[in-house]
Design a protein around this motif. Structure first.
Motif, PDB file in Angstrom:
ATOM      1  N   GLN A 218       0.821  -1.208   0.000  1.00 16.75           N
ATOM      2  CA  GLN A 218       0.000   0.000   0.000  1.00 16.75           C
ATOM      3  C   GLN A 218       0.857   1.260   0.000  1.00 16.75           C
ATOM      4  O   GLN A 218       0.461   2.283  -0.548  1.00 16.75           O
ATOM      5  CB  GLN A 218      -0.954  -0.003   1.196  1.00 16.75           C
ATOM      6  N   ALA A 219       2.020   1.182   0.628  1.00 22.34           N
ATOM      7  CA  ALA A 219       2.944   2.321   0.590  1.00 22.34           C
ATOM      8  C   ALA A 219       3.649   2.383  -0.762  1.00 22.34           C
ATOM      9  O   ALA A 219       3.806   3.454  -1.350  1.00 22.34           O
ATOM     10  CB  ALA A 219       3.965   2.220   1.718  1.00 22.34           C
ATOM     11  N   GLY A 220       4.060   1.205  -1.249  1.00 19.19           N
ATOM     12  CA  GLY A 220       4.647   1.134  -2.580  1.00 19.19           C
ATOM     13  C   GLY A 220       6.043   1.700  -2.708  1.00 19.19           C
ATOM     14  O   GLY A 220       6.471   2.044  -3.799  1.00 19.19           O
ATOM     15  N   HIS A 221       6.768   1.802  -1.609  1.00 20.26           N
ATOM     16  CA  HIS A 221       8.110   2.382  -1.635  1.00 20.26           C
ATOM     17  C   HIS A 221       9.077   1.437  -0.922  1.00 20.26           C
ATOM     18  O   HIS A 221       9.262   1.513   0.289  1.00 20.26           O
ATOM     19  CB  HIS A 221       8.120   3.761  -0.963  1.00 20.26           C
ATOM     20  N   ASP A 222       9.714   0.569  -1.683  1.00 16.97           N
ATOM     21  CA  ASP A 222      10.624  -0.407  -1.082  1.00 16.97           C
ATOM     22  C   ASP A 222      11.820   0.256  -0.411  1.00 16.97           C
ATOM     23  O   ASP A 222      12.389  -0.292   0.546  1.00 16.97           O
ATOM     24  CB  ASP A 222      11.111  -1.400  -2.142  1.00 16.97           C
ATOM     25  N   GLU A 223      12.204   1.453  -0.894  1.00 17.23           N
ATOM     26  CA  GLU A 223      13.361   2.114  -0.281  1.00 17.23           C
ATOM     27  C   GLU A 223      13.066   2.490   1.169  1.00 17.23           C
ATOM     28  O   GLU A 223      13.977   2.548   2.006  1.00 17.23           O
ATOM     29  CB  GLU A 223      13.780   3.353  -1.078  1.00 17.23           C
ATOM     30  N   LEU A 224      11.793   2.720   1.493  1.00 19.92           N
ATOM     31  CA  LEU A 224      11.441   3.022   2.879  1.00 19.92           C
ATOM     32  C   LEU A 224      11.656   1.803   3.766  1.00 19.92           C
ATOM     33  O   LEU A 224      12.085   1.938   4.916  1.00 19.92           O
ATOM     34  CB  LEU A 224       9.988   3.495   2.973  1.00 19.92           C
ATOM     35  N   ILE A 225      11.379   0.622   3.235  1.00 20.50           N
ATOM     36  CA  ILE A 225      11.602  -0.603   4.011  1.00 20.50           C
ATOM     37  C   ILE A 225      13.076  -0.710   4.378  1.00 20.50           C
ATOM     38  O   ILE A 225      13.429  -1.067   5.510  1.00 20.50           O
ATOM     39  CB  ILE A 225      11.144  -1.842   3.220  1.00 20.50           C
ATOM     40  N   LEU A 226      13.944  -0.379   3.442  1.00 19.64           N
ATOM     41  CA  LEU A 226      15.390  -0.427   3.708  1.00 19.64           C
ATOM     42  C   LEU A 226      15.761   0.537   4.826  1.00 19.64           C
ATOM     43  O   LEU A 226      16.556   0.193   5.725  1.00 19.64           O
ATOM     44  CB  LEU A 226      16.170  -0.084   2.440  1.00 19.64           C
ATOM     45  N   LEU A 228      13.735   1.790   7.184  1.00 20.82           N
ATOM     46  CA  LEU A 228      13.151   1.355   8.452  1.00 20.82           C
ATOM     47  C   LEU A 228      13.918   0.169   9.026  1.00 20.82           C
ATOM     48  O   LEU A 228      14.113   0.072  10.245  1.00 20.82           O
ATOM     49  CB  LEU A 228      11.682   0.986   8.256  1.00 20.82           C
ATOM     50  N   ALA A 229      14.368  -0.731   8.161  1.00 19.98           N
ATOM     51  CA  ALA A 229      15.166  -1.871   8.627  1.00 19.98           C
ATOM     52  C   ALA A 229      16.454  -1.386   9.281  1.00 19.98           C
ATOM     53  O   ALA A 229      16.870  -1.897  10.332  1.00 19.98           O
ATOM     54  CB  ALA A 229      15.466  -2.816   7.465  1.00 19.98           C
ATOM     55  N   ALA A 230      17.077  -0.381   8.678  1.00 24.03           N
ATOM     56  CA  ALA A 230      18.305   0.175   9.255  1.00 24.03           C
ATOM     57  C   ALA A 230      18.031   0.859  10.582  1.00 24.03           C
ATOM     58  O   ALA A 230      18.910   0.936  11.446  1.00 24.03           O
ATOM     59  CB  ALA A 230      18.928   1.159   8.272  1.00 24.03           C
ATOM     60  N   ALA A 231      16.795   1.346  10.761  1.00 24.52           N
ATOM     61  CA  ALA A 231      16.420   2.037  11.999  1.00 24.52           C
ATOM     62  C   ALA A 231      15.928   1.088  13.082  1.00 24.52           C
ATOM     63  O   ALA A 231      15.620   1.530  14.193  1.00 24.52           O
ATOM     64  CB  ALA A 231      15.338   3.077  11.706  1.00 24.52           C
ATOM     65  N   GLY A 232      15.856  -0.217  12.772  1.00 29.31           N
ATOM     66  CA  GLY A 232      15.484  -1.185  13.798  1.00 29.31           C
ATOM     67  C   GLY A 232      14.153  -1.870  13.608  1.00 29.31           C
ATOM     68  O   GLY A 232      13.649  -2.516  14.542  1.00 29.31           O
ATOM     69  N   LEU A 233      13.556  -1.768  12.430  1.00 23.75           N
ATOM     70  CA  LEU A 233      12.296  -2.473  12.167  1.00 23.75           C
ATOM     71  C   LEU A 233      12.454  -3.955  12.460  1.00 23.75           C
ATOM     72  O   LEU A 233      13.479  -4.558  12.151  1.00 23.75           O
ATOM     73  CB  LEU A 233      11.905  -2.268  10.699  1.00 23.75           C
ATOM     74  N   ASP A 234      11.435  -4.542  13.082  1.00 21.98           N
ATOM     75  CA  ASP A 234      11.511  -5.953  13.468  1.00 21.98           C
ATOM     76  C   ASP A 234      10.943  -6.902  12.419  1.00 21.98           C
ATOM     77  O   ASP A 234      11.412  -8.031  12.283  1.00 21.98           O
ATOM     78  CB  ASP A 234      10.743  -6.179  14.779  1.00 21.98           C
ATOM     79  N   GLY A 235       9.899  -6.465  11.722  1.00 21.24           N
ATOM     80  CA  GLY A 235       9.250  -7.395  10.812  1.00 21.24           C
ATOM     81  C   GLY A 235       8.508  -6.714   9.693  1.00 21.24           C
ATOM     82  O   GLY A 235       8.313  -5.489   9.686  1.00 21.24           O
ATOM     83  N   LEU A 253       8.456 -11.510   0.963  1.00 23.68           N
ATOM     84  CA  LEU A 253       9.101 -12.582   1.725  1.00 23.68           C
ATOM     85  C   LEU A 253      10.612 -12.555   1.481  1.00 23.68           C
ATOM     86  O   LEU A 253      11.408 -12.730   2.409  1.00 23.68           O
ATOM     87  CB  LEU A 253       8.517 -13.940   1.339  1.00 23.68           C
ATOM     88  N   GLN A 254      10.993 -12.324   0.234  1.00 23.06           N
ATOM     89  CA  GLN A 254      12.421 -12.256  -0.083  1.00 23.06           C
ATOM     90  C   GLN A 254      13.068 -11.023   0.530  1.00 23.06           C
ATOM     91  O   GLN A 254      14.209 -11.083   1.008  1.00 23.06           O
ATOM     92  CB  GLN A 254      12.603 -12.268  -1.602  1.00 23.06           C
ATOM     93  N   MET A 255      12.340  -9.895   0.540  1.00 17.77           N
ATOM     94  CA  MET A 255      12.874  -8.694   1.184  1.00 17.77           C
ATOM     95  C   MET A 255      13.086  -8.925   2.675  1.00 17.77           C
ATOM     96  O   MET A 255      14.120  -8.545   3.232  1.00 17.77           O
ATOM     97  CB  MET A 255      11.927  -7.513   0.981  1.00 17.77           C
ATOM     98  N   ALA A 256      12.102  -9.556   3.306  1.00 18.11           N
ATOM     99  CA  ALA A 256      12.219  -9.833   4.741  1.00 18.11           C
ATOM    100  C   ALA A 256      13.438 -10.710   5.011  1.00 18.11           C
ATOM    101  O   ALA A 256      14.197 -10.468   5.955  1.00 18.11           O
ATOM    102  CB  ALA A 256      10.946 -10.499   5.247  1.00 18.11           C
ATOM    103  N   ASP A 257      13.619 -11.715   4.186  1.00 16.26           N
ATOM    104  CA  ASP A 257      14.742 -12.626   4.374  1.00 16.26           C
ATOM    105  C   ASP A 257      16.073 -11.903   4.188  1.00 16.26           C
ATOM    106  O   ASP A 257      16.995 -12.053   5.004  1.00 16.26           O
ATOM    107  CB  ASP A 257      14.622 -13.792   3.392  1.00 16.26           C
ATOM    108  N   SER A 258      16.182 -11.093   3.153  1.00 16.02           N
ATOM    109  CA  SER A 258      17.449 -10.414   2.871  1.00 16.02           C
ATOM    110  C   SER A 258      17.793  -9.370   3.920  1.00 16.02           C
ATOM    111  O   SER A 258      18.966  -9.084   4.169  1.00 16.02           O
ATOM    112  CB  SER A 258      17.405  -9.762   1.483  1.00 16.02           C
ATOM    113  N   LEU A 259      16.757  -8.793   4.563  1.00 15.95           N
ATOM    114  CA  LEU A 259      16.977  -7.756   5.571  1.00 15.95           C
ATOM    115  C   LEU A 259      16.927  -8.309   6.997  1.00 15.95           C
ATOM    116  O   LEU A 259      16.996  -7.547   7.957  1.00 15.95           O
ATOM    117  CB  LEU A 259      15.921  -6.654   5.420  1.00 15.95           C
ATOM    118  N   HIS A 260      16.795  -9.629   7.127  1.00 14.44           N
ATOM    119  CA  HIS A 260      16.729 -10.305   8.433  1.00 14.44           C
ATOM    120  C   HIS A 260      15.556  -9.782   9.269  1.00 14.44           C
ATOM    121  O   HIS A 260      15.673  -9.563  10.478  1.00 14.44           O
ATOM    122  CB  HIS A 260      18.046 -10.138   9.200  1.00 14.44           C
ATOM    123  N   LEU A 261      14.425  -9.587   8.588  1.00 11.96           N
ATOM    124  CA  LEU A 261      13.202  -9.176   9.262  1.00 11.96           C
ATOM    125  C   LEU A 261      12.301 -10.386   9.468  1.00 11.96           C
ATOM    126  O   LEU A 261      12.251 -11.289   8.627  1.00 11.96           O
ATOM    127  CB  LEU A 261      12.455  -8.128   8.422  1.00 11.96           C
TER     128      LEU A 261
END
Length: 293
Positions: A218-226, A228-235, A253-261
């Motif tokens: 819904q956000a549509g911005h994968d760069e934000l996931i990156l 947030l992951a760097a900021a401590g996102l858990d999942g 699922l692949q993004m979660a795996d690559s970012l250890h989420l």
């Protein structure tokens, strides 16, 4: 974290393979069922447990907890927080991001979170009224009698207004409402009070919770996931009605795996679909694993 204390026998096959719907709404925000009723329905559809994640409020949790204890359903305390990201100078470049907070235990999170949620809730109420006024100006007034069902602390969010628009015959489906009237930049849209996903992340962690980005499509911005992951996102909420099984779900699922989420998933149930999207008990334990923020 003492998983055994919060979730019971976490080593049993029934728990590890059980189904948990981690995104459920009640009448405490904009769902159609009371917290106790949604817990009963969870048991009837064979769920091992669920997370109550009402918009910007914890008000439905005590009633849900009492019902869960009586019915033997495992309950995860949760909340869904609405945030905004400004992509540039104009409103059309902004987008909404929803953050899910999950909290272990059987007591409500601390006062700081409750206070901030109270502020957000009051804003959501006023924002909803403003959007209703704009819809009326556009020739689509809504019967406001439904507001009394939410006046005790509920939420007049866009999802609720979209449902009422469909019920009133102004649109065939909620997607049409968002596309024409309530989406960002549309005639009846009203911006949120400034609150970023990074602030929500910090608030959830400060209250001892686990932070998950909801329905990232819904956000549509994968760069934000990156970021947030760097900021401590858990999942990451990889399983959701907007991300059905297939290429799109696999992408997250692949993004979660690559970012250890950790992986989360839920039906986003407001008025149906409870249990259609879930995670296993084993995945629930991974979600609550210590990531040492």
């Amino acid at each position: 974290m003492d998983h055994q204390k919060w979730f019971g026998d976490v080593h049993s096959a029934d728990f590890l393979t059980g189904r948990f719907d981690m995104h459920v709404h009640t009448t405490a925000s904009d769902g159609i069922w009371r917290p106790a009723e949604i817990v009963r329905r969870a048991r009837e559809c064979g769920l091992t447990g669920l997370a109550i994640t009402d918009h910007d409020t914890l008000d439905g949790l005590p009633e849900a907890a009492a019902a869960a204890k009586e019915l033997g359903v495992r309950l995860v305390f949760g909340v869904e927080m609405s945030t905004d990201v400004q992509g540039g100078q104009d409103e059309d470049s902004a987008y909404e991001v929803h953050m899910l907070g999950y909290f272990p235990g059987d007591s409500l999170p601390g006062a700081a979170l409750a206070e901030r949620l109270g502020e957000l809730q009051r804003h959501r109420w006023q924002r909803g009224l403003k959007m209703m006024a704009k819809l009326a100006e556009l020739g689509m007034p809504l019967d406001d009698s439904f507001l009394q069902d939410y006046a005790g602390g509920g939420s007049i969010g866009r999802g609720l207004l979209a449902r009422k628009m469909v019920e009133a015959g102004y649109a065939a489906e909620r997607e049409e409402v968002f596309a024409k009237w309530l989406g960002i930049g549309c005639p009846a849209y009203v911006p949120h009070h400034p609150f970023t996903p990074f602030e929500a992340l910090q608030l959830i962690h400060a209250a001892g919770g686990v932070a998950v980005m909801a329905h990232p499509v819904q956000a549509g911005h994968d760069e934000l996931i990156l970021k947030l992951a760097a900021a401590g996102l858990d999942g990451l909420e990889c399983r959701h009605p907007d991300q059905p099984a297939g290429e799109l779900q696999q992408h997250y699922l692949q993004m979660a795996d690559s970012l250890h989420l950790a992986i989360s998933g839920g039906s986003d149930c407001h008025d149906g679909g409870l249990g259609d999207y879930t995670i296993s008990g084993a995945e629930l334990l991974e979600l609550f694993a210590d990531r040492s923020h």
